[in-house]
Design a protein around this motif. Sequence first.
Motif, PDB file in Angstrom:
ATOM      1  N   VAL A  39      49.675  39.682  27.764  1.00 28.07           N
ATOM      2  CA  VAL A  39      51.234  39.600  28.225  1.00 28.07           C
ATOM      3  C   VAL A  39      52.076  39.191  27.430  1.00 28.07           C
ATOM      4  N   SER A  40      51.499  38.080  26.530  1.00 32.65           N
ATOM      5  CA  SER A  40      52.529  37.512  25.816  1.00 32.65           C
ATOM      6  C   SER A  40      53.110  37.983  24.700  1.00 32.65           C
ATOM      7  N   LEU A  41      52.323  39.097  24.402  1.00 34.23           N
ATOM      8  CA  LEU A  41      52.701  40.185  23.245  1.00 34.23           C
ATOM      9  C   LEU A  41      53.889  41.348  23.754  1.00 34.23           C
ATOM     10  N   VAL A  42      53.626  41.361  25.014  1.00 36.62           N
ATOM     11  CA  VAL A  42      54.928  42.146  25.648  1.00 36.62           C
ATOM     12  C   VAL A  42      56.230  41.036  25.905  1.00 36.62           C
ATOM     13  N   LEU A  49      55.236  48.960  27.035  1.00 38.90           N
ATOM     14  CA  LEU A  49      54.331  49.044  27.960  1.00 38.90           C
ATOM     15  C   LEU A  49      53.062  49.924  27.338  1.00 38.90           C
ATOM     16  N   ARG A  50      53.505  51.023  26.825  1.00 42.22           N
ATOM     17  CA  ARG A  50      52.532  52.108  26.189  1.00 42.22           C
ATOM     18  C   ARG A  50      51.687  51.521  25.218  1.00 42.22           C
ATOM     19  N   VAL A  51      52.376  50.728  24.141  1.00 42.27           N
ATOM     20  CA  VAL A  51      51.285  49.959  23.403  1.00 42.27           C
ATOM     21  C   VAL A  51      50.367  48.916  24.003  1.00 42.27           C
ATOM     22  N   LEU A  55      46.223  49.241  23.679  1.00 47.36           N
ATOM     23  CA  LEU A  55      45.791  48.167  23.196  1.00 47.36           C
ATOM     24  C   LEU A  55      44.562  47.736  24.274  1.00 47.36           C
ATOM     25  N   THR A  56      45.046  47.425  25.340  1.00 48.70           N
ATOM     26  CA  THR A  56      43.805  46.904  26.341  1.00 48.70           C
ATOM     27  C   THR A  56      42.833  47.863  27.095  1.00 48.70           C
ATOM     28  N   SER A  57      43.242  49.090  26.885  1.00 50.14           N
ATOM     29  CA  SER A  57      42.102  50.107  27.074  1.00 50.14           C
ATOM     30  C   SER A  57      41.057  50.422  26.536  1.00 50.14           C
ATOM     31  N   LEU A  58      41.008  50.062  25.099  1.00 48.21           N
ATOM     32  CA  LEU A  58      40.123  49.842  24.144  1.00 48.21           C
ATOM     33  C   LEU A  58      38.923  49.038  24.546  1.00 48.21           C
TER      34      LEU A  58
END
Length: 377
Positions: A39-42, A49-51, A55-58
């Motif tokens: 979340v800190s990256l956002v 939110l798309r990125v 990322l996390t879906s991988l």
Amino acid sequence: MLKLKTFDRYVLHQLFVALLATTGGLAALIWLTQSLRFVSLVVDRGLSLRVFIELTSLMIPSFVAVVLPITTFVVTLFVYHRLAGDRELTVMRAAGLSPFLLARSGLICATVAMLLTFALNLWIVPVSYRDFRQFEFQIRNKMAAFLLQEGVFTKLSDAMTVYVRERDHTGMLRGIMVEDDRIPNSRATIFAERGTMLIVNDQPRVVMYDGSRQEIDHKTGRLTLLLFDSNTLDLTSSKSDQVRPRDAAEMSLQELINPDPREVSERDRGKLAVEGWRRITSPFTAFSFAMIGMVAILRGAFSRHGNILRPLFAVLAVIGLLALNLLLQNLASRNMILIPLILIEAVVPGIVCALLLFASEVRTAGQKIPSSVRPNA
């Protein structure tokens, strides 16, 4: 035969629907908790939110590979326990179905789960995790540098903070200040009137014009001031960040079992070997756990009031096997001679449960005399 096929379809439908729902729900819960780390990256770096979701879906395939053997056991135990509670197993036994025919649907479900876990462990998870690490590396070391916000102190790493007063429509940065602590015992502060972002060898850099570099030597306390017309600054946090280290989870099975001695130290060979054998043996635990659940329900006398002890013992047995597996992996990483015990721990419970459930049926079939060899009356 028609009744048998109908019963199999009925049980398989319940097993697969419950397995899909349970595995998906548990994997989603783990994904939600693990994605909080990013979340800190956002928040700090302004990622969309798309990125973030991309990322996390991988990481989802790795979560599914971990929980699938457990959910296979839970679903098998729950569905067969419900069939027993609704007297459906009693009716099927009275109709002449053997323990093997009653367990056939569970065996099919366990086999599918085992094959799916093999595909995840040997192919899907290493590829998805490698893409995840590479994507995360690009975000932290390249993309974040282009997300410098106007009038905000952007912390690119623990050792570097960048401030930009404004950015015009051409991408030119104006009013730049950089706090650079990457060199131990030496803190540098850089000011520049303007600058522009570049990518050199896949690394983010900023070319600054008309500025100064102030550096304090902590040993002598001297201040060094350097004026420059043009200066290029690498925005990676350290030299080690320029080359992404590989993790065992993203290596292929061949690389884990037979690592390159030039890349892997002797101390780490045991950890890589254990990771490789874990990928090979963990699918068998899906089958073994499902067999434990079926033995708990199908073996033993029927009780009108239900029997909670057998399912409870099955749950405790699976918990004990999971704990034993973690213990063996820890010990085998230090002493590679113990690696075969990981395979034994994964396979033997399924074999023992199969013998307990089907041994009497095999003996009964073996005692029957074929009609072709019966004497004529």
